[in-house]
Motif scaffolding. Sequence first.
Motif, PDB file in Angstrom:
ATOM      1  N   GLN A  86      -2.831  -1.354  -9.681  1.00 53.09           N
ATOM      2  CA  GLN A  86      -3.680  -0.159  -9.739  1.00 53.09           C
ATOM      3  C   GLN A  86      -5.137  -0.574  -9.881  1.00 53.09           C
ATOM      4  O   GLN A  86      -5.461  -1.465 -10.673  1.00 53.09           O
ATOM      5  N   VAL A  87      -5.987   0.084  -9.095  1.00 53.92           N
ATOM      6  CA  VAL A  87      -7.426  -0.091  -9.239  1.00 53.92           C
ATOM      7  C   VAL A  87      -7.986   1.204  -9.802  1.00 53.92           C
ATOM      8  O   VAL A  87      -7.377   2.271  -9.653  1.00 53.92           O
ATOM      9  N   PRO A  88      -9.126   1.149 -10.464  1.00 53.26           N
ATOM     10  CA  PRO A  88      -9.705   2.350 -11.066  1.00 53.26           C
ATOM     11  C   PRO A  88      -9.867   3.469 -10.043  1.00 53.26           C
ATOM     12  O   PRO A  88     -10.346   3.242  -8.931  1.00 53.26           O
ATOM     13  N   GLY A  89      -9.432   4.676 -10.435  1.00 50.67           N
ATOM     14  CA  GLY A  89      -9.580   5.831  -9.573  1.00 50.67           C
ATOM     15  C   GLY A  89      -8.472   6.018  -8.559  1.00 50.67           C
ATOM     16  O   GLY A  89      -8.476   6.992  -7.799  1.00 50.67           O
ATOM     17  N   ALA A  90      -7.507   5.103  -8.547  1.00 43.17           N
ATOM     18  CA  ALA A  90      -6.405   5.188  -7.587  1.00 43.17           C
ATOM     19  C   ALA A  90      -5.072   5.218  -8.319  1.00 43.17           C
ATOM     20  O   ALA A  90      -4.989   4.884  -9.504  1.00 43.17           O
ATOM     21  N   GLY A  91      -4.037   5.636  -7.620  1.00 43.88           N
ATOM     22  CA  GLY A  91      -2.708   5.644  -8.213  1.00 43.88           C
ATOM     23  C   GLY A  91      -2.082   4.266  -8.192  1.00 43.88           C
ATOM     24  O   GLY A  91      -2.611   3.328  -7.586  1.00 43.88           O
ATOM     25  N   ALA A 103       5.763  -4.686  -0.205  1.00 43.64           N
ATOM     26  CA  ALA A 103       4.842  -3.842   0.533  1.00 43.64           C
ATOM     27  C   ALA A 103       4.320  -4.627   1.730  1.00 43.64           C
ATOM     28  O   ALA A 103       4.155  -5.860   1.655  1.00 43.64           O
ATOM     29  N   ALA A 104       4.040  -3.939   2.808  1.00 43.94           N
ATOM     30  CA  ALA A 104       3.608  -4.607   4.033  1.00 43.94           C
ATOM     31  C   ALA A 104       2.358  -5.449   3.807  1.00 43.94           C
ATOM     32  O   ALA A 104       2.197  -6.522   4.401  1.00 43.94           O
ATOM     33  N   PHE A 105       1.477  -4.984   2.925  1.00 43.08           N
ATOM     34  CA  PHE A 105       0.196  -5.668   2.749  1.00 43.08           C
ATOM     35  C   PHE A 105       0.318  -6.962   1.945  1.00 43.08           C
ATOM     36  O   PHE A 105      -0.660  -7.693   1.814  1.00 43.08           O
ATOM     37  N   VAL A 106       1.516  -7.282   1.423  1.00 41.72           N
ATOM     38  CA  VAL A 106       1.688  -8.544   0.711  1.00 41.72           C
ATOM     39  C   VAL A 106       2.790  -9.411   1.302  1.00 41.72           C
ATOM     40  O   VAL A 106       2.997 -10.544   0.854  1.00 41.72           O
ATOM     41  N   LYS A 107       3.494  -8.898   2.302  1.00 38.22           N
ATOM     42  CA  LYS A 107       4.598  -9.659   2.879  1.00 38.22           C
ATOM     43  C   LYS A 107       4.112 -10.999   3.415  1.00 38.22           C
ATOM     44  O   LYS A 107       3.077 -11.086   4.066  1.00 38.22           O
ATOM     45  N   GLY A 108       4.867 -12.020   3.091  1.00 39.78           N
ATOM     46  CA  GLY A 108       4.507 -13.363   3.528  1.00 39.78           C
ATOM     47  C   GLY A 108       3.541 -14.062   2.590  1.00 39.78           C
ATOM     48  O   GLY A 108       3.314 -15.269   2.730  1.00 39.78           O
ATOM     49  N   PRO A 122      -9.621 -10.460  -1.627  1.00 39.77           N
ATOM     50  CA  PRO A 122     -10.366  -9.602  -2.556  1.00 39.77           C
ATOM     51  C   PRO A 122      -9.706  -8.239  -2.780  1.00 39.77           C
ATOM     52  O   PRO A 122      -9.763  -7.700  -3.886  1.00 39.77           O
ATOM     53  N   ASP A 123      -9.046  -7.701  -1.741  1.00 33.69           N
ATOM     54  CA  ASP A 123      -8.369  -6.403  -1.884  1.00 33.69           C
ATOM     55  C   ASP A 123      -7.154  -6.465  -2.793  1.00 33.69           C
ATOM     56  O   ASP A 123      -6.597  -5.418  -3.145  1.00 33.69           O
ATOM     57  N   ASP A 124      -6.728  -7.657  -3.175  1.00 32.31           N
ATOM     58  CA  ASP A 124      -5.623  -7.797  -4.122  1.00 32.31           C
ATOM     59  C   ASP A 124      -6.090  -7.624  -5.566  1.00 32.31           C
ATOM     60  O   ASP A 124      -5.267  -7.581  -6.478  1.00 32.31           O
ATOM     61  N   GLN A 128      -4.807  -8.333 -15.541  1.00 30.33           N
ATOM     62  CA  GLN A 128      -5.857  -8.158 -14.543  1.00 30.33           C
ATOM     63  C   GLN A 128      -5.914  -9.349 -13.591  1.00 30.33           C
ATOM     64  O   GLN A 128      -5.922 -10.509 -14.015  1.00 30.33           O
ATOM     65  N   VAL A 129      -5.997  -9.036 -12.304  1.00 31.96           N
ATOM     66  CA  VAL A 129      -6.191 -10.042 -11.263  1.00 31.96           C
ATOM     67  C   VAL A 129      -7.488  -9.719 -10.538  1.00 31.96           C
ATOM     68  O   VAL A 129      -7.689  -8.592 -10.085  1.00 31.96           O
ATOM     69  N   THR A 130      -8.381 -10.706 -10.458  1.00 32.26           N
ATOM     70  CA  THR A 130      -9.648 -10.535  -9.769  1.00 32.26           C
ATOM     71  C   THR A 130      -9.806 -11.646  -8.746  1.00 32.26           C
ATOM     72  O   THR A 130      -9.727 -12.825  -9.087  1.00 32.26           O
ATOM     73  N   VAL A 131     -10.019 -11.254  -7.492  1.00 31.80           N
ATOM     74  CA  VAL A 131     -10.161 -12.222  -6.406  1.00 31.80           C
ATOM     75  C   VAL A 131     -11.572 -12.094  -5.838  1.00 31.80           C
ATOM     76  O   VAL A 131     -11.962 -11.017  -5.378  1.00 31.80           O
TER      77      VAL A 131
END
Length: 126
Positions: free
Chosen positions: A39-44, A60-65, A87-89, A121-124
């Motif tokens: 979860q990121v701030p302001g999102a579900g 999820a498709a955005f992390v597969k592989g 960074p989007d992770d 927390q994960v920050t990239v």
Amino acid sequence: EFQLVESGGGSVEAGGSLQLSCAASGLDSTNHCMAWFRQVPGAGREGVAIRNSDGRTNYAAFVKGRFSISRDNAKNLLTLQMNNLEPDDSAMYYCAGRGTTCDRSFPLDYTTYHYWGQGTQVTVST
């Protein structure tokens, strides 16, 4: 008392790796459907990876592989290996559990999960 405790978050550069861990007490994660959300701030909260009680997994498709969910039976520990991070992770990552079996289809419905950790927390960075 049942408890999930996540660890392993931190800051890495894009392309790097992190391994998150979720320690379960009072609940045998082998016999439960376990998942990782973020979860990121302001999102579900969005599902990232799921491991059913029968050991089957999905992502999820955005992390597969790039991400891999697994379990250390001896330690009752659920892990999420995250490689080639982007960074989007960047997000707060949560471990969650529910009944013995569950639909592994994405998107996961976070409202159906009964047990939650406090998050790590994960920050990239670029």
